[in-house]
Design a protein around this motif. Structure first.
Motif, PDB file in Angstrom:
ATOM      1  N   ASN A  39       0.847  -1.185   0.000  1.00 29.69           N
ATOM      2  CA  ASN A  39       0.000   0.000   0.000  1.00 29.69           C
ATOM      3  C   ASN A  39       0.887   1.241   0.000  1.00 29.69           C
ATOM      4  O   ASN A  39       1.015   1.954   0.993  1.00 29.69           O
ATOM      5  CB  ASN A  39      -0.923  -0.001   1.222  1.00 29.69           C
ATOM      6  N   LYS A  40       1.528   1.469  -1.125  1.00 29.93           N
ATOM      7  CA  LYS A  40       2.506   2.550  -1.232  1.00 29.93           C
ATOM      8  C   LYS A  40       1.836   3.912  -1.078  1.00 29.93           C
ATOM      9  O   LYS A  40       0.705   4.116  -1.521  1.00 29.93           O
ATOM     10  CB  LYS A  40       3.225   2.476  -2.585  1.00 29.93           C
ATOM     11  N   LYS A  41       2.571   4.828  -0.453  1.00 27.70           N
ATOM     12  CA  LYS A  41       2.051   6.166  -0.184  1.00 27.70           C
ATOM     13  C   LYS A  41       2.975   7.230  -0.787  1.00 27.70           C
ATOM     14  O   LYS A  41       4.179   7.001  -0.970  1.00 27.70           O
ATOM     15  CB  LYS A  41       1.932   6.394   1.322  1.00 27.70           C
ATOM     16  N   PRO A  42       2.417   8.405  -1.075  1.00 30.84           N
ATOM     17  CA  PRO A  42       3.265   9.517  -1.525  1.00 30.84           C
ATOM     18  C   PRO A  42       4.285   9.900  -0.446  1.00 30.84           C
ATOM     19  O   PRO A  42       4.079   9.642   0.741  1.00 30.84           O
ATOM     20  CB  PRO A  42       2.266  10.651  -1.763  1.00 30.84           C
ATOM     21  N   TYR A  69       1.670   9.921   4.877  1.00 30.84           N
ATOM     22  CA  TYR A  69       2.790  10.093   3.958  1.00 30.84           C
ATOM     23  C   TYR A  69       4.063   9.454   4.523  1.00 30.84           C
ATOM     24  O   TYR A  69       4.217   9.334   5.735  1.00 30.84           O
ATOM     25  CB  TYR A  69       3.059  11.583   3.714  1.00 30.84           C
ATOM     26  N   LYS A 122      12.537   7.919  -2.868  1.00 24.87           N
ATOM     27  CA  LYS A 122      11.861   7.210  -3.955  1.00 24.87           C
ATOM     28  C   LYS A 122      12.215   5.727  -3.995  1.00 24.87           C
ATOM     29  O   LYS A 122      11.459   4.921  -4.551  1.00 24.87           O
ATOM     30  CB  LYS A 122      12.215   7.846  -5.302  1.00 24.87           C
ATOM     31  N   GLU A 126       7.899   1.472   0.587  1.00 23.65           N
ATOM     32  CA  GLU A 126       6.589   1.986   0.986  1.00 23.65           C
ATOM     33  C   GLU A 126       6.166   3.218   0.183  1.00 23.65           C
ATOM     34  O   GLU A 126       5.054   3.722   0.366  1.00 23.65           O
ATOM     35  CB  GLU A 126       6.599   2.375   2.469  1.00 23.65           C
ATOM     36  N   ASP A 128       5.271   5.606  -3.096  1.00 23.23           N
ATOM     37  CA  ASP A 128       4.806   5.781  -4.468  1.00 23.23           C
ATOM     38  C   ASP A 128       5.733   6.803  -5.120  1.00 23.23           C
ATOM     39  O   ASP A 128       5.574   8.011  -4.930  1.00 23.23           O
ATOM     40  CB  ASP A 128       3.358   6.274  -4.460  1.00 23.23           C
ATOM     41  N   GLU A 130       6.077   8.016  -7.904  1.00 17.29           N
ATOM     42  CA  GLU A 130       5.535   8.960  -8.881  1.00 17.29           C
ATOM     43  C   GLU A 130       4.857  10.147  -8.216  1.00 17.29           C
ATOM     44  O   GLU A 130       4.389  11.055  -8.909  1.00 17.29           O
ATOM     45  CB  GLU A 130       4.542   8.237  -9.793  1.00 17.29           C
ATOM     46  N   ASN A 131       4.792  10.126  -6.897  1.00 19.43           N
ATOM     47  CA  ASN A 131       4.112  11.205  -6.175  1.00 19.43           C
ATOM     48  C   ASN A 131       4.951  11.650  -4.980  1.00 19.43           C
ATOM     49  O   ASN A 131       4.873  11.066  -3.898  1.00 19.43           O
ATOM     50  CB  ASN A 131       2.728  10.741  -5.712  1.00 19.43           C
TER      51      ASN A 131
END
Length: 216
Positions: A39-42, A69, A122, A126, A128, A130-131
């Motif tokens: 459940n990757k997060k920004p 985050y 990055k 954990e 994301d 791209e965000n």
């Protein structure tokens, strides 16, 4: 003083990361109950004010981590986490390599050092990748402004009371590609932050198609 609030699943991990040939102390904070490899997060990277990576910056990390985050420190001076310069003259000297109007070399150095923290966070399972957002305070807000104006690949940039002096010279630039969104939160009567000086900065942003907002 803001009270320190923690939750049981909030974790702080001290890490090392590199910028060029320099090893920097870093801090990663996230809520293990919310941010997982499944459940990757920004990510949010915090850029501190001029004293160094102080307790206030750590509290900001904790605050955003509690919101879900994954947060990361941007270590500009190379000090330990929560080690700071107390003396006014030391702070001025420490900032000098990174901050000077119309000095592209210093502007880019500041931006690249922030990006070292971005690149590290990055890689975390954990995150994301791209965000990613960067949020800076005062001196750190100027650094965030630099990353945006130097076209770094960041989805959201927030400059809190950063100096919007001309941190990049666009005189001989035919085009630019400023990425993501920029929010500038600035005092209404700060020196150099009003009148023609401010209009010039904002004109640069608009000229190159930047997605920006100013709150005063």
């Amino acid at each position: 003083t803001e009270p320190e609030r923690t939750i049981a699943s909030l974790t702080e991990q001290h890490v090392n990361y590199t910028f060029q040939n320099e090893t920097l102390a870093g801090l990663v904070v996230h809520d293990a109950a919310q941010a997982t490899p499944q459940n990757k997060k920004p990510a949010v990277v915090i850029v501190p004010a001029w004293a160094g990576y102080d307790r206030y910056a750590v509290l900001r990390q904790n605050y955003f981590a509690q919101m879900g985050y994954v947060t990361m420190s941007a270590n500009i001076y190379g000090l330990a986490i929560e080690e700071t310069y107390a003396d006014f003259g030391e702070r001025i000297a420490a900032m000098a390599p990174y901050r000077e109007a119309n000095n592209d070399e210093k502007s880019l150095l500041f931006a690249d050092k922030i990006m070292a923290a971005v690149d590290y966070v990055k890689t975390l399972p954990e995150v994301d990748a791209e965000n990613v957002a960067v949020i800076g305070f005062c001196f750190g807000g100027t650094g965030v402004y630099n990353t945006f104006r130097n076209e770094k690949d960041i989805q959201a940039s927030v400059s809190m009371h950063g100096n919007m002096m001309t941190t990049r010279d666009f005189t001989n630039v035919a085009s630019a590609d400023m990425k993501g969104k920029l929010l500038m939160v600035s005092g209404g009567v700060d020196d150099g932050e009003e009148g023609e000086s401010l209009a010039s900065h904002l004109n640069d942003l608009s000229k190159y198609g930047a997605d920006w907002e100013l709150m005063r």
